[in-house]
Write a protein that holds these residues in place. Structure first.
Motif, mmCIF file in Angstrom:
data_model
loop_
_atom_site.group_PDB
_atom_site.id
_atom_site.type_symbol
_atom_site.label_atom_id
_atom_site.label_comp_id
_atom_site.label_asym_id
_atom_site.label_seq_id
_atom_site.Cartn_x
_atom_site.Cartn_y
_atom_site.Cartn_z
ATOM 1 N N VAL A 64 -20.109 -35.026 -37.034
ATOM 2 C CA VAL A 64 -20.970 -34.629 -35.919
ATOM 3 C C VAL A 64 -21.873 -35.782 -35.503
ATOM 4 O O VAL A 64 -22.620 -36.326 -36.316
ATOM 5 C CB VAL A 64 -21.834 -33.408 -36.289
ATOM 6 C CG1 VAL A 64 -22.812 -33.091 -35.157
ATOM 7 C CG2 VAL A 64 -20.960 -32.197 -36.575
ATOM 8 N N GLN A 65 -21.792 -36.151 -34.222
ATOM 9 C CA GLN A 65 -22.767 -37.059 -33.614
ATOM 10 C C GLN A 65 -23.488 -36.261 -32.538
ATOM 11 O O GLN A 65 -22.864 -35.474 -31.814
ATOM 12 C CB GLN A 65 -22.070 -38.291 -33.050
ATOM 13 C CG GLN A 65 -21.409 -39.099 -34.155
ATOM 14 C CD GLN A 65 -21.029 -40.512 -33.747
ATOM 15 O OE1 GLN A 65 -19.874 -40.876 -33.814
ATOM 16 N NE2 GLN A 65 -22.008 -41.330 -33.373
ATOM 17 N N SER A 66 -24.796 -36.440 -32.439
ATOM 18 C CA SER A 66 -25.570 -35.522 -31.612
ATOM 19 C C SER A 66 -26.772 -36.202 -30.977
ATOM 20 O O SER A 66 -27.221 -37.264 -31.417
ATOM 21 C CB SER A 66 -26.045 -34.343 -32.462
ATOM 22 O OG SER A 66 -26.884 -34.794 -33.523
ATOM 23 N N SER A 67 -27.290 -35.548 -29.954
ATOM 24 C CA SER A 67 -28.569 -35.907 -29.353
ATOM 25 C C SER A 67 -29.401 -34.632 -29.295
ATOM 26 O O SER A 67 -29.112 -33.737 -28.493
ATOM 27 C CB SER A 67 -28.381 -36.485 -27.950
ATOM 28 O OG SER A 67 -29.638 -36.676 -27.318
ATOM 29 N N TRP A 68 -30.420 -34.544 -30.161
ATOM 30 C CA TRP A 68 -31.180 -33.299 -30.243
ATOM 31 C C TRP A 68 -31.968 -33.030 -28.958
ATOM 32 O O TRP A 68 -32.303 -31.871 -28.661
ATOM 33 C CB TRP A 68 -32.111 -33.326 -31.448
ATOM 34 C CG TRP A 68 -32.718 -31.982 -31.703
ATOM 35 C CD1 TRP A 68 -33.994 -31.591 -31.475
ATOM 36 C CD2 TRP A 68 -32.037 -30.828 -32.200
ATOM 37 N NE1 TRP A 68 -34.157 -30.262 -31.801
ATOM 38 C CE2 TRP A 68 -32.962 -29.773 -32.244
ATOM 39 C CE3 TRP A 68 -30.711 -30.593 -32.613
ATOM 40 C CZ2 TRP A 68 -32.633 -28.492 -32.692
ATOM 41 C CZ3 TRP A 68 -30.375 -29.319 -33.052
ATOM 42 C CH2 TRP A 68 -31.330 -28.289 -33.078
ATOM 43 N N LEU A 121 -32.412 -36.770 -34.535
ATOM 44 C CA LEU A 121 -33.187 -35.876 -35.393
ATOM 45 C C LEU A 121 -32.289 -35.035 -36.295
ATOM 46 O O LEU A 121 -32.593 -34.829 -37.469
ATOM 47 C CB LEU A 121 -34.066 -34.972 -34.533
ATOM 48 C CG LEU A 121 -34.987 -34.005 -35.280
ATOM 49 C CD1 LEU A 121 -35.941 -34.748 -36.197
ATOM 50 C CD2 LEU A 121 -35.756 -33.132 -34.289
ATOM 51 N N LEU A 122 -31.181 -34.547 -35.758
ATOM 52 C CA LEU A 122 -30.278 -33.726 -36.569
ATOM 53 C C LEU A 122 -29.777 -34.523 -37.772
ATOM 54 O O LEU A 122 -29.730 -34.012 -38.897
ATOM 55 C CB LEU A 122 -29.104 -33.243 -35.718
ATOM 56 C CG LEU A 122 -28.286 -32.068 -36.292
ATOM 57 C CD1 LEU A 122 -29.114 -30.785 -36.247
ATOM 58 C CD2 LEU A 122 -26.999 -31.877 -35.502
ATOM 59 N N CYS A 123 -29.415 -35.768 -37.540
ATOM 60 C CA CYS A 123 -28.929 -36.632 -38.624
ATOM 61 C C CYS A 123 -30.022 -36.903 -39.653
ATOM 62 O O CYS A 123 -29.751 -36.935 -40.861
ATOM 63 C CB CYS A 123 -28.418 -37.956 -38.065
ATOM 64 S SG CYS A 123 -27.070 -37.794 -36.889
ATOM 65 N N GLY A 181 -19.018 -34.285 -30.640
ATOM 66 C CA GLY A 181 -20.175 -34.851 -29.983
ATOM 67 C C GLY A 181 -20.957 -33.691 -29.408
ATOM 68 O O GLY A 181 -20.437 -32.956 -28.551
ATOM 69 N N LEU A 182 -22.152 -33.467 -29.877
ATOM 70 C CA LEU A 182 -22.978 -32.341 -29.429
ATOM 71 C C LEU A 182 -24.188 -32.892 -28.686
ATOM 72 O O LEU A 182 -25.090 -33.460 -29.276
ATOM 73 C CB LEU A 182 -23.428 -31.498 -30.629
ATOM 74 C CG LEU A 182 -22.307 -30.905 -31.492
ATOM 75 C CD1 LEU A 182 -22.891 -30.096 -32.649
ATOM 76 C CD2 LEU A 182 -21.370 -30.042 -30.654
ATOM 77 N N GLY A 183 -24.171 -32.751 -27.371
ATOM 78 C CA GLY A 183 -25.196 -33.380 -26.564
ATOM 79 C C GLY A 183 -25.002 -34.878 -26.478
ATOM 80 O O GLY A 183 -25.803 -35.588 -25.890
#
Length: 303
Positions: A64-68, A121-123, A181-183
């Motif tokens: 998972v790679q994300s942008s909170w 932030l999630l990471c 990719g979430l966000g």
């Protein structure tokens, strides 16, 4: 557009906008506008179903790679989002995320179990979980929890290239991982960098994206210490240039309210990126991808 022209355009934009980080400013303005447009809350049941449809299923290894910042319509805290993903994967599933350190000063000791990340932030919340294992790598460490966690992270500090053979990124393909990719869209899919590592000995161009070496010391909370040296990547990239080459049979896009989602299986994703690299289709704009640099090397040759 040449490097000189791009630099001139960047300086002009900085002067006009009064902001040194032009890309960051544009992202903030885009987010501000989207918050005015997308106001529909995301129901947790709907989110769970969408994630299931995209491949977050029991027993799977999930990257998972994300942008909170993009989760503003999702009524969950970061820790709750992580709990949701782990619950969906179950005890036989593995969750992994990037954990690239904020401070990458090679003169300092890399404190593997304490160094905060810049990958969102999630990471960072995920990294702090005592059950999570983190790979040793000053530029590109990875965190993981679950049955495949040890296999993914254990040899990262033995690699010569951050994303090559025996790195967590190539091992995602070996464990049939699903990538999300979430966000965070296609341009954030770090396994794209596997290409320059896997084709380093075959395609002369990829010698040019590495410049020098990095050597640093590391230490774990249990007192274990060591040293690691790896090749330093250089260059300027535009990953979005490759998106059109990854059709729905490889990459799937979805959306809930404002929240963009992307899903792909690691093995065909990396394989397609490698095929493109052999054809001279690359995300790099610097160094310049001249056609003659993509003629394969003869065995025993050096670039």
């Amino acid at each position: 557009m040449s490097r000189v022209v791009r630099s001139a355009v960047k300086r002009l934009a900085q002067k006009v906008l009064g902001e040194s980080d032009v890309r960051g400013l544009m992202r903030k303005r885009k987010l501000w506008l989207e918050k005015k447009i997308y106001r529909q809350p995301v129901a947790i049941a709907e989110l769970r179903q969408q994630l299931t449809d995209l491949g977050a299923t029991r027993g799977r290894t999930l990257w998972v790679q994300s942008s909170w910042n993009e989760f503003y319509n999702v009524p969950l805290r970061p820790s709750e989002m992580i709990d949701l993903l782990r619950d969906m994967l179950g005890p036989s599933g593995t969750l992994a995320m990037p954990a690239f350190p904020i401070d990458q000063d090679e003169r300092k000791v890399f404190l593997v179990d304490k160094a905060p990340v810049y990958t969102g932030l999630l990471c960072e919340i995920f990294r702090r979980n005592p059950q999570v294992r983190r790979s040793v790598h000053l530029s590109s460490s990875v965190c993981a929890v679950g049955p495949n966690a040890d296999f993914l992270v254990r040899d990262h500090h033995l690699t010569d290239m951050a994303w090559g053979k025996d790195s967590p990124f190539c091992r995602l393909a070996e464990v049939d991982a699903r990538m999300f990719g979430l966000g965070a869209g296609f341009e954030f899919m770090t396994p794209l960098h596997a290409v320059e590592c896997l084709l380093f000995d075959e395609i002369p161009f990829f010698h040019r994206v590495f410049d020098g070496r990095v050597k640093y010391r590391w230490k774990r909370a249990n007192g274990e210490t060591g040293e690691h040296e790896y090749r330093r990547r250089t260059g300027d990239i535009r990953p979005k240039r490759l998106r059109r080459h990854f059709g729905p049979e490889i990459c799937v896009d979805a959306r809930l309210s404002n929240l963009r989602m992307l899903a792909a299986d690691a093995k065909p994703f990396i394989a397609q990126a490698v095929r493109l690299g052999r054809r001279g289709i690359t995300m790099y704009i610097e160094p310049a991808p001249k056609p003659e640099l993509f003629v394969p090397l003869d065995k025993g040759s050096t670039a």
